[in-house]
Design a protein around this motif. Structure first.
Motif, PDB file in Angstrom:
ATOM      1  N   PRO A  17      -6.727   9.732   6.784  1.00 53.26           N
ATOM      2  CA  PRO A  17      -6.704   9.605   5.098  1.00 53.26           C
ATOM      3  C   PRO A  17      -6.191   7.747   5.213  1.00 53.26           C
ATOM      4  O   PRO A  17      -5.451   7.585   6.786  1.00 53.26           O
ATOM      5  N   ILE A  18      -7.131   7.306   4.837  1.00 48.43           N
ATOM      6  CA  ILE A  18      -6.565   5.277   4.530  1.00 48.43           C
ATOM      7  C   ILE A  18      -5.067   5.092   4.754  1.00 48.43           C
ATOM      8  O   ILE A  18      -4.532   6.225   3.381  1.00 48.43           O
ATOM      9  N   ARG A  19      -4.612   4.913   5.240  1.00 43.61           N
ATOM     10  CA  ARG A  19      -3.148   4.509   5.621  1.00 43.61           C
ATOM     11  C   ARG A  19      -2.778   3.072   4.430  1.00 43.61           C
ATOM     12  O   ARG A  19      -3.344   2.060   4.241  1.00 43.61           O
ATOM     13  N   VAL A  20      -1.576   3.666   2.936  1.00 43.26           N
ATOM     14  CA  VAL A  20      -1.558   2.639   2.310  1.00 43.26           C
ATOM     15  C   VAL A  20       0.060   2.787   2.227  1.00 43.26           C
ATOM     16  O   VAL A  20       1.338   3.250   2.479  1.00 43.26           O
ATOM     17  N   MET A  21       0.381   1.015   1.800  1.00 37.47           N
ATOM     18  CA  MET A  21       1.973   1.016   1.708  1.00 37.47           C
ATOM     19  C   MET A  21       1.598  -0.294  -0.395  1.00 37.47           C
ATOM     20  O   MET A  21       0.368  -0.430  -0.332  1.00 37.47           O
ATOM     21  N   VAL A  22       2.444   0.330  -0.706  1.00 36.56           N
ATOM     22  CA  VAL A  22       2.572   0.123  -1.767  1.00 36.56           C
ATOM     23  C   VAL A  22       3.809  -0.607  -1.990  1.00 36.56           C
ATOM     24  O   VAL A  22       5.301  -0.195  -1.375  1.00 36.56           O
ATOM     25  N   VAL A  23       3.977  -2.086  -2.839  1.00 36.86           N
ATOM     26  CA  VAL A  23       4.849  -3.387  -2.679  1.00 36.86           C
ATOM     27  C   VAL A  23       5.274  -3.139  -3.544  1.00 36.86           C
ATOM     28  O   VAL A  23       4.388  -4.194  -5.079  1.00 36.86           O
ATOM     29  N   ASP A  24       6.765  -2.780  -4.808  1.00 37.82           N
ATOM     30  CA  ASP A  24       6.580  -3.446  -5.695  1.00 37.82           C
ATOM     31  C   ASP A  24       7.787  -2.910  -6.493  1.00 37.82           C
ATOM     32  O   ASP A  24       7.939  -2.450  -6.008  1.00 37.82           O
ATOM     33  N   GLU A  65      -3.058  -0.049   6.597  1.00 37.83           N
ATOM     34  CA  GLU A  65      -4.865  -0.218   6.680  1.00 37.83           C
ATOM     35  C   GLU A  65      -4.399  -1.307   5.014  1.00 37.83           C
ATOM     36  O   GLU A  65      -5.849  -1.793   5.346  1.00 37.83           O
ATOM     37  N   VAL A  66      -3.763  -0.528   4.203  1.00 40.19           N
ATOM     38  CA  VAL A  66      -4.289  -1.667   3.047  1.00 40.19           C
ATOM     39  C   VAL A  66      -3.624  -1.066   2.223  1.00 40.19           C
ATOM     40  O   VAL A  66      -1.721  -0.253   2.062  1.00 40.19           O
ATOM     41  N   ILE A  67      -2.433  -2.564   1.482  1.00 38.81           N
ATOM     42  CA  ILE A  67      -1.725  -3.111   0.636  1.00 38.81           C
ATOM     43  C   ILE A  67      -1.834  -2.994  -0.588  1.00 38.81           C
ATOM     44  O   ILE A  67      -2.359  -4.144  -1.350  1.00 38.81           O
ATOM     45  N   VAL A  68      -1.041  -2.510  -1.357  1.00 40.84           N
ATOM     46  CA  VAL A  68      -1.210  -3.036  -2.412  1.00 40.84           C
ATOM     47  C   VAL A  68       0.338  -3.688  -3.633  1.00 40.84           C
ATOM     48  O   VAL A  68       1.671  -3.348  -3.224  1.00 40.84           O
ATOM     49  N   LEU A  86      -0.785 -10.851   6.527  1.00 43.34           N
ATOM     50  CA  LEU A  86      -1.862 -11.415   7.018  1.00 43.34           C
ATOM     51  C   LEU A  86      -1.018 -11.386   8.811  1.00 43.34           C
ATOM     52  O   LEU A  86      -2.405 -11.412   9.268  1.00 43.34           O
ATOM     53  N   LYS A  87      -0.181 -12.478   9.035  1.00 43.72           N
ATOM     54  CA  LYS A  87      -0.301 -13.148  10.286  1.00 43.72           C
ATOM     55  C   LYS A  87      -0.069 -12.222  10.949  1.00 43.72           C
ATOM     56  O   LYS A  87      -0.331 -12.250  12.058  1.00 43.72           O
ATOM     57  N   ARG A  88       0.414 -10.849  10.155  1.00 44.11           N
ATOM     58  CA  ARG A  88       0.941  -9.866  11.119  1.00 44.11           C
ATOM     59  C   ARG A  88      -0.127  -8.893  12.054  1.00 44.11           C
ATOM     60  O   ARG A  88      -0.294  -7.980  12.492  1.00 44.11           O
ATOM     61  N   ASP A  89      -1.226  -8.526  10.591  1.00 39.01           N
ATOM     62  CA  ASP A  89      -2.411  -8.265  11.171  1.00 39.01           C
ATOM     63  C   ASP A  89      -3.394  -8.924  10.383  1.00 39.01           C
ATOM     64  O   ASP A  89      -3.204  -8.575   8.641  1.00 39.01           O
ATOM     65  N   PRO A  90      -3.583  -9.656  10.713  1.00 37.99           N
ATOM     66  CA  PRO A  90      -5.651 -10.201   9.728  1.00 37.99           C
ATOM     67  C   PRO A  90      -6.376  -9.362   9.184  1.00 37.99           C
ATOM     68  O   PRO A  90      -7.229 -10.300   8.938  1.00 37.99           O
ATOM     69  N   ASN A  91      -6.620  -8.033   9.730  1.00 43.29           N
ATOM     70  CA  ASN A  91      -7.318  -7.321   9.394  1.00 43.29           C
ATOM     71  C   ASN A  91      -6.974  -6.545   8.221  1.00 43.29           C
ATOM     72  O   ASN A  91      -7.593  -5.990   7.872  1.00 43.29           O
ATOM     73  N   LEU A  92      -4.971  -6.668   7.900  1.00 39.02           N
ATOM     74  CA  LEU A  92      -5.640  -5.716   6.852  1.00 39.02           C
ATOM     75  C   LEU A  92      -5.926  -6.065   5.375  1.00 39.02           C
ATOM     76  O   LEU A  92      -6.045  -7.396   5.161  1.00 39.02           O
ATOM     77  N   LYS A  93      -6.083  -5.789   4.502  1.00 36.96           N
ATOM     78  CA  LYS A  93      -6.710  -5.214   3.305  1.00 36.96           C
ATOM     79  C   LYS A  93      -5.346  -5.325   2.191  1.00 36.96           C
ATOM     80  O   LYS A  93      -4.934  -4.368   1.889  1.00 36.96           O
ATOM     81  N   ILE A  94      -5.474  -6.469   1.568  1.00 37.05           N
ATOM     82  CA  ILE A  94      -4.421  -6.675   0.679  1.00 37.05           C
ATOM     83  C   ILE A  94      -5.227  -7.019  -0.707  1.00 37.05           C
ATOM     84  O   ILE A  94      -6.021  -8.071  -1.492  1.00 37.05           O
ATOM     85  N   VAL A 137      -8.339   5.952 -11.637  1.00 34.62           N
ATOM     86  CA  VAL A 137      -9.771   5.468 -10.491  1.00 34.62           C
ATOM     87  C   VAL A 137      -9.805   4.076 -10.134  1.00 34.62           C
ATOM     88  O   VAL A 137     -10.732   3.938  -9.247  1.00 34.62           O
ATOM     89  N   GLU A 138      -9.235   3.060 -10.967  1.00 32.55           N
ATOM     90  CA  GLU A 138      -9.248   1.844 -10.360  1.00 32.55           C
ATOM     91  C   GLU A 138      -9.289   1.601  -9.105  1.00 32.55           C
ATOM     92  O   GLU A 138      -9.501   1.438  -8.332  1.00 32.55           O
ATOM     93  N   LEU A 139      -7.612   2.795  -9.156  1.00 28.81           N
ATOM     94  CA  LEU A 139      -7.076   2.194  -7.869  1.00 28.81           C
ATOM     95  C   LEU A 139      -7.493   3.036  -6.401  1.00 28.81           C
ATOM     96  O   LEU A 139      -7.432   1.633  -5.702  1.00 28.81           O
TER      97      LEU A 139
END
Length: 390
Positions: A17-24, A65-68, A86-94, A137-139
């Protein structure tokens, strides 16, 4: 900090599965987003945190891999955290998450210029908090698409489009229509012959990664001397965001840009942006050409959508229509582009290597409707040559 599930950095499997972090900073929003994401078997939430500083620290412990990423937070807000992440992981998708205000729309576009991959309007109490599906659905769609793109770029996932082994047609290597360049496909694409007539209107469709691509293409057109034709743009964006997008185009590309208004005359040298929540199409009244806005059902899950714009333009402008399909997820623009070429018009698409997501331009390219498939850096000059040739 509430950790939903964990995985040791460096040891995660890239076929899971795609590994996600949620930040809010809102526990309610974090909980909602985490539940939505965890409900999809293709996604796992590895961390859920309350501000940007804790998010930066969490990257030391979790393989993400992906951060919201929320914009407005205490201690460290999203715009401040973005470059640190992005400095710590330039390949992150945010994916930036924000409420629909002019201020946050401005910040979201700034975040895109600083490396964020996409944005999403935060859930609203009146609709999404009460079980509405639009936000969910969008998220999920954006997280899975961007996670897959990250893996594809790392060679860890299959490409979105399978290799094609079709022979190019026409003369795409002429100066007016360069051959496929910097395109990471295993086989040649079928390219249509380049247009022979100067267009009367230029139409552009874009989505994920689109704002920065638009600024580049339009800025390059201005740098080359500008064009006399009107330009119509459909960018997948909510209301408020499209207002700010038009303002940014005016400033960055030095073009007169505005949201389209129902019933206004289409004038040369003006850029029209489809307002969020409305399809923007064209209509003919005698010798006049006017804009029309409608709230017909979404197409390709979007309103505004590129396809209805292109269908209407093909009826009016025929062979004197030039279409550009830029980066974006999904396939919006491919069906409308087919109508355009069947009417004698031309389509150019952004290549895979320079697209944030090669969904929309990839669908157009693979459909065999393009006269050229080009890197972002070449599209502006290509359009200028066609738009100003005698």
């Amino acid at each position: 900090m509430a950790v939903v599930s964990g995985s040791s950095s460096g040891g995660a499997k890239d076929d899971g599965p795609i590994r996600v972090m949620v930040v809010d900073d809102s526990a309610v929003v974090r909980g909602l987003e985490s539940r939505i994401l965890q409900a999809d078997p293709g996604i796992t939430v590895v961390a859920s945190v309350g501000n940007g500083q804790v998010a930066v620290q969490a990257l030391e412990r979790h393989d993400v891999e992906v951060i919201v990423l929320d914009i407005e937070m205490p201690v460290m807000d999203g715009l401040t955290a973005l470059p640190e992440l992005l400095k710590r992981d330039p390949n992150l998708k945010i994916i930036m998450s924000s409420t629909l205000t002019l201020k946050n729309a401005e910040v979201s576009l700034t975040a895109l210029s600083k490396g964020a991959a996409d944005y999403i309007p935060k859930p609203t109490a009146s609709r999404d908090m009460g079980g509405g599906q639009d936000f969910a659905v969008e998220l999920v769609s954006k997280v899975k698409t961007l996670g897959r793109v990250r893996r594809q770029r790392s060679g860890l996932a299959k490409p979105l489009f399978p290799p094609r082994s079709r022979t190019p047609v026409g003369t795409p290597a002429t100066p007016a229509a360069p051959a496929v360049s910097a395109l990471s496909l295993k086989g040649p694409l079928q390219l249509r012959p380049p247009p022979t007539e100067r267009p009367d209107l230029i139409a552009i469709g874009s989505s994920t990664g689109g704002p920065q691509a638009l600024f580049k293409v339009l800025g390059d057109i201005t740098a080359a001397g500008g064009v006399p034709q009107p330009i119509m743009i459909t960018q997948h964006m909510p209301a408020t965001f499209t207002t700010i997008l038009a303002e940014h185009i005016t400033r960055s590309a030095r073009m007169s840009a505005k949201e389209g208004v129902d019933g206004e005359l289409i004038k040369g040298g003006q850029v029209y942006v489809a307002p969020g929540g409305f399809h923007m199409v064209a209509k003919a009244e005698g010798t006049q050409r006017k804009l029309a806005l409608n709230q017909d059902p979404p197409e390709n899950f979007c309103r505004p959508s590129v396809d209805p714009m292109l269908r209407s333009l093909a009826q009016i402008y025929g062979r004197r229509l030039l279409v550009v399909i830029l980066t974006g997820m999904g396939s919006d623009g491919a069906k409308g582009g087919k109508v355009v070429v069947d009417s004698g018009g031309s389509v150019v698409a952004q290549d895979e290597a320079t697209s944030v997501v090669w969904g929309m331009p990839g669908a157009a390219a693979q459909a065999g409707i393009c006269s050229a498939v080009l890197p972002l850096s070449e599209i502006g000059s290509y359009v200028h040559r066609l738009a100003t040739k005698r």
